[in-house]
Design a protein around this motif. Sequence first.
Motif, mmCIF file in Angstrom:
data_model
loop_
_atom_site.group_PDB
_atom_site.id
_atom_site.type_symbol
_atom_site.label_atom_id
_atom_site.label_comp_id
_atom_site.label_asym_id
_atom_site.label_seq_id
_atom_site.Cartn_x
_atom_site.Cartn_y
_atom_site.Cartn_z
ATOM 1 N N ALA A 41 0.830 -1.207 0.000
ATOM 2 C CA ALA A 41 0.000 0.000 0.000
ATOM 3 C C ALA A 41 0.865 1.258 0.000
ATOM 4 O O ALA A 41 0.601 2.213 -0.738
ATOM 5 N N TYR A 44 2.606 1.740 -3.520
ATOM 6 C CA TYR A 44 1.745 2.291 -4.558
ATOM 7 C C TYR A 44 1.399 3.743 -4.257
ATOM 8 O O TYR A 44 1.303 4.578 -5.172
ATOM 9 N N GLY A 45 1.243 4.054 -2.970
ATOM 10 C CA GLY A 45 0.984 5.442 -2.598
ATOM 11 C C GLY A 45 2.121 6.365 -2.986
ATOM 12 O O GLY A 45 1.895 7.489 -3.454
ATOM 13 N N GLU A 46 3.364 5.900 -2.808
ATOM 14 C CA GLU A 46 4.524 6.718 -3.182
ATOM 15 C C GLU A 46 4.617 6.870 -4.705
ATOM 16 O O GLU A 46 4.966 7.936 -5.208
ATOM 17 N N ALA A 49 2.064 9.354 -5.647
ATOM 18 C CA ALA A 49 2.496 10.701 -5.248
ATOM 19 C C ALA A 49 3.507 11.256 -6.247
ATOM 20 O O ALA A 49 3.467 12.445 -6.588
ATOM 21 N N LEU A 105 -6.754 3.451 -4.490
ATOM 22 C CA LEU A 105 -5.989 4.706 -4.541
ATOM 23 C C LEU A 105 -6.268 5.480 -5.821
ATOM 24 O O LEU A 105 -6.378 6.705 -5.801
ATOM 25 N N HIS A 109 -7.859 9.323 -6.167
ATOM 26 C CA HIS A 109 -7.290 10.413 -6.962
ATOM 27 C C HIS A 109 -8.254 10.863 -8.058
ATOM 28 O O HIS A 109 -8.285 12.045 -8.410
ATOM 29 N N ASP A 128 -1.758 13.733 1.658
ATOM 30 C CA ASP A 128 -0.545 12.994 2.004
ATOM 31 C C ASP A 128 -0.326 12.964 3.511
ATOM 32 O O ASP A 128 0.128 11.960 4.072
ATOM 33 N N ALA A 131 -2.620 10.399 5.215
ATOM 34 C CA ALA A 131 -2.093 9.051 4.995
ATOM 35 C C ALA A 131 -0.862 8.802 5.859
ATOM 36 O O ALA A 131 -0.723 7.729 6.474
ATOM 37 N N TYR A 135 -0.260 5.852 8.704
ATOM 38 C CA TYR A 135 0.822 4.875 8.663
ATOM 39 C C TYR A 135 1.760 4.991 9.856
ATOM 40 O O TYR A 135 2.327 4.004 10.314
ATOM 41 N N GLN A 195 -11.255 6.309 2.210
ATOM 42 C CA GLN A 195 -10.370 5.455 1.424
ATOM 43 C C GLN A 195 -9.514 4.583 2.330
ATOM 44 O O GLN A 195 -9.341 3.384 2.091
#
Length: 245
Positions: A41, A44-46, A49, A105, A109, A128, A131, A135, A195
């Motif tokens: 997760a 993929y988020g990075e 981004a 994700l 977006h 960001d 999130a 984390y 989300q």
Amino acid sequence: METPQTPETSPAPETGVAATDWAQASADPRYRAAVVDLLGALAYGELAAFERLADDAKLAPTLADKAALARMATAEFHHFEQLTERLRRIDEDPTTAMEPFAMALDEFHRLTAPSDWLEGLVKAYVGDAIAADFYREVASRLDSDTRSLVLSVLDDTGHASFAVEKVRSAIEAEPRVGGRLALWARRLMGEALSQAQRVVADRDALSTMLVGGVADGFDLAEIGRMFSRITEAHTKRMAALGLSA
């Protein structure tokens, strides 16, 4: 700003999985599965981004702004590489680990596509940060090796101070912009929390980590407190932008 610790106050000693390293903690297959999900997760988020900041750079009003966002995008991609490298080192395929999170994700977006430069800045700053807060909460219950990596990739790339400066300047120049951006930030907050909850609910290993049974996980009451802390941090960030939460 964090409150400095007094000599009489010290952090509670780490216990359970948080006091172990990856080699020890990963002997539990449930914990291993939860960490693979978490790293997937995050990775993929990075990547998302990186793509978003690269797109935002195209909307930048000045060359200096464009270059600043390009540097931040590069930092996000470096974080992505760190996460995928860790997945390979523990014999997991990064693409397979990321795939379960791509749809959620991407949908986030899609639903929160900014209409202009300022909305893009607020989205990156607010979305960001929410999130990252989530984390960081999870990281407190991870083994020492995984926790170190997660906290490292959550380091601010410089976007927070950049966004605050640009947004506050825009509001000072045209105060009515503030109302529009405040509404936008509230929408982002709602979508980001929804989300995060969907992602956790869809992945048994991650939900087990949060509500108990893996890594000395949070109980249900702690879940509520966790989201309260995230909401409080969001309110403080909105104030820094000069917006009402």
